[in-house]
Write a protein that holds these residues in place. Sequence first.
Motif, PDB file in Angstrom:
ATOM      1  N   LEU A 154       0.884  -0.736  -0.058  1.00 45.57           N
ATOM      2  CA  LEU A 154       0.200  -0.357   0.262  1.00 45.57           C
ATOM      3  C   LEU A 154       0.489   1.018  -0.032  1.00 45.57           C
ATOM      4  O   LEU A 154       0.376   1.997  -0.234  1.00 45.57           O
ATOM      5  CB  LEU A 154      -0.912  -0.250   1.408  1.00 45.57           C
ATOM      6  N   ALA A 155       2.198   1.147   0.707  1.00 44.63           N
ATOM      7  CA  ALA A 155       3.454   2.209   0.652  1.00 44.63           C
ATOM      8  C   ALA A 155       3.216   2.632  -0.538  1.00 44.63           C
ATOM      9  O   ALA A 155       3.708   3.800  -0.835  1.00 44.63           O
ATOM     10  CB  ALA A 155       4.307   2.190   0.860  1.00 44.63           C
ATOM     11  N   GLY A 156       2.903   1.959  -1.782  1.00 44.64           N
ATOM     12  CA  GLY A 156       3.148   2.129  -3.408  1.00 44.64           C
ATOM     13  C   GLY A 156       1.972   3.204  -4.088  1.00 44.64           C
ATOM     14  O   GLY A 156       2.470   2.598  -5.408  1.00 44.64           O
ATOM     15  N   LEU A 157       1.161   3.225  -3.183  1.00 42.28           N
ATOM     16  CA  LEU A 157       0.061   3.838  -4.165  1.00 42.28           C
ATOM     17  C   LEU A 157       0.037   5.027  -5.037  1.00 42.28           C
ATOM     18  O   LEU A 157       1.313   5.821  -4.265  1.00 42.28           O
ATOM     19  CB  LEU A 157      -1.172   3.420  -2.796  1.00 42.28           C
ATOM     20  N   PRO A 159      -0.179   8.572  -5.830  1.00 42.05           N
ATOM     21  CA  PRO A 159      -1.410   9.427  -4.273  1.00 42.05           C
ATOM     22  C   PRO A 159      -1.966  10.083  -5.800  1.00 42.05           C
ATOM     23  O   PRO A 159      -1.714  10.449  -7.047  1.00 42.05           O
ATOM     24  CB  PRO A 159      -0.259  10.454  -4.518  1.00 42.05           C
ATOM     25  N   ARG A 160      -3.479  10.657  -4.890  1.00 46.73           N
ATOM     26  CA  ARG A 160      -4.178  10.990  -5.801  1.00 46.73           C
ATOM     27  C   ARG A 160      -5.469  10.598  -6.894  1.00 46.73           C
ATOM     28  O   ARG A 160      -6.323  10.143  -7.022  1.00 46.73           O
ATOM     29  CB  ARG A 160      -4.400  12.222  -6.241  1.00 46.73           C
ATOM     30  N   VAL A 161      -4.344   9.481  -7.389  1.00 55.12           N
ATOM     31  CA  VAL A 161      -5.326   8.366  -8.592  1.00 55.12           C
ATOM     32  C   VAL A 161      -4.790   6.962  -8.642  1.00 55.12           C
ATOM     33  O   VAL A 161      -5.973   6.567  -8.862  1.00 55.12           O
ATOM     34  CB  VAL A 161      -4.317   8.583  -9.743  1.00 55.12           C
ATOM     35  N   GLU A 162      -5.007   6.556  -7.174  1.00 57.57           N
ATOM     36  CA  GLU A 162      -4.892   4.976  -6.731  1.00 57.57           C
ATOM     37  C   GLU A 162      -5.788   5.126  -5.061  1.00 57.57           C
ATOM     38  O   GLU A 162      -5.224   6.109  -4.655  1.00 57.57           O
ATOM     39  CB  GLU A 162      -3.257   3.852  -7.068  1.00 57.57           C
ATOM     40  N   ALA A 163      -6.712   4.162  -5.424  1.00 54.17           N
ATOM     41  CA  ALA A 163      -7.171   3.476  -4.084  1.00 54.17           C
ATOM     42  C   ALA A 163      -6.846   2.104  -3.515  1.00 54.17           C
ATOM     43  O   ALA A 163      -6.625   1.394  -3.797  1.00 54.17           O
ATOM     44  CB  ALA A 163      -8.476   4.203  -4.315  1.00 54.17           C
ATOM     45  N   LEU A 164      -7.172   2.209  -2.205  1.00 52.68           N
ATOM     46  CA  LEU A 164      -7.548   0.885  -1.608  1.00 52.68           C
ATOM     47  C   LEU A 164      -8.638   0.488  -1.497  1.00 52.68           C
ATOM     48  O   LEU A 164      -9.800   1.863  -1.230  1.00 52.68           O
ATOM     49  CB  LEU A 164      -6.587   0.104  -0.461  1.00 52.68           C
ATOM     50  N   LEU A 165      -9.287  -0.523  -2.198  1.00 54.11           N
ATOM     51  CA  LEU A 165     -11.010  -0.293  -2.065  1.00 54.11           C
ATOM     52  C   LEU A 165     -11.061  -1.420  -1.302  1.00 54.11           C
ATOM     53  O   LEU A 165     -10.438  -3.019  -1.678  1.00 54.11           O
ATOM     54  CB  LEU A 165     -11.353  -0.570  -3.341  1.00 54.11           C
ATOM     55  N   ALA A 166     -11.930  -1.250  -0.563  1.00 55.42           N
ATOM     56  CA  ALA A 166     -12.262  -3.116   0.650  1.00 55.42           C
ATOM     57  C   ALA A 166     -13.380  -3.151   0.477  1.00 55.42           C
ATOM     58  O   ALA A 166     -14.220  -2.419   0.472  1.00 55.42           O
ATOM     59  CB  ALA A 166     -12.097  -2.417   1.700  1.00 55.42           C
ATOM     60  N   ASN A 167     -13.981  -4.051   0.492  1.00 55.30           N
ATOM     61  CA  ASN A 167     -15.235  -4.954   0.631  1.00 55.30           C
ATOM     62  C   ASN A 167     -15.127  -6.048   1.147  1.00 55.30           C
ATOM     63  O   ASN A 167     -14.597  -7.310   1.713  1.00 55.30           O
ATOM     64  CB  ASN A 167     -15.293  -5.990  -0.855  1.00 55.30           C
ATOM     65  N   THR A 168     -15.991  -5.701   2.557  1.00 61.07           N
ATOM     66  CA  THR A 168     -16.062  -6.860   3.994  1.00 61.07           C
ATOM     67  C   THR A 168     -17.486  -6.514   3.829  1.00 61.07           C
ATOM     68  O   THR A 168     -17.621  -7.021   5.494  1.00 61.07           O
ATOM     69  CB  THR A 168     -15.052  -5.995   5.123  1.00 61.07           C
ATOM     70  N   ALA A 169     -18.344  -6.339   2.929  1.00 63.33           N
ATOM     71  CA  ALA A 169     -19.657  -6.458   3.553  1.00 63.33           C
ATOM     72  C   ALA A 169     -20.453  -8.219   3.934  1.00 63.33           C
ATOM     73  O   ALA A 169     -19.724  -8.590   2.240  1.00 63.33           O
ATOM     74  CB  ALA A 169     -20.673  -5.803   1.867  1.00 63.33           C
TER      75      ALA A 169
END
Length: 235
Positions: A154-157, A159-169
Amino acid sequence: MTTDLRPVPGADLRPAPGPGGALDRVVRAGLVRTGPDGERCDLCAAPVPSDHRHLLDESNDALLCLCRACALLFDRDAAARGHYRLVPQRRLRVADLDRDGSDPRALGIPVGLAFVIPGDGGEVRARYPSPIGATRWELEPAAWRRLVARAPMLAGLAPRVEALLANTARGRREFWIVPIDDCYRLVAIVRHTWTGLSGGGRVWPAVDDFFAALPDRSRRGSPLGRAGSPGAAGD
């Protein structure tokens, strides 16, 4: 919300600002509806294919649609001149977080669907799709540092154009590095398919379809194209 799309305590219930431009139209309308001539490049007005890429205009935090020629131009950092950022195409499963057995809330993720966009100075913007759009919540800096410690990639994201997307639903556990246009496409899908007070019967199948298609899109490096368009993998 912990497993659905209702507001969480402390959430700012105003739709989060930006990005505008191409995806602002998507978030407002739910689906892109093109005229008889289709969509046009926001830079040169040339026709764009359905799988076109996007460019972040940093001056107003807007996303612009690009034809292939303009995308090739901005694929070189020199073309941006500190004003534009080409939205990447990579989609990577974050296996370290997938395997983490702790409650997602302990990672600072209080909602079933959420995305986190890092900035240039270490700050982060946290959002989740909701019936009213991309709703913000405050992610503690310490919570983001815990996420990065558990998943160093995640440190290599970008900036501003990539995201961490989480699905825990609903018992799911998927974490992805995605382009930001994927996140706002998911926002559009939720807004378009949500009905009634509880969401109705369309929203979760549409969300499941979006995540089911991510592995194939990650192999193909497919750009986003028209958000919410039929047959695609779906502030």
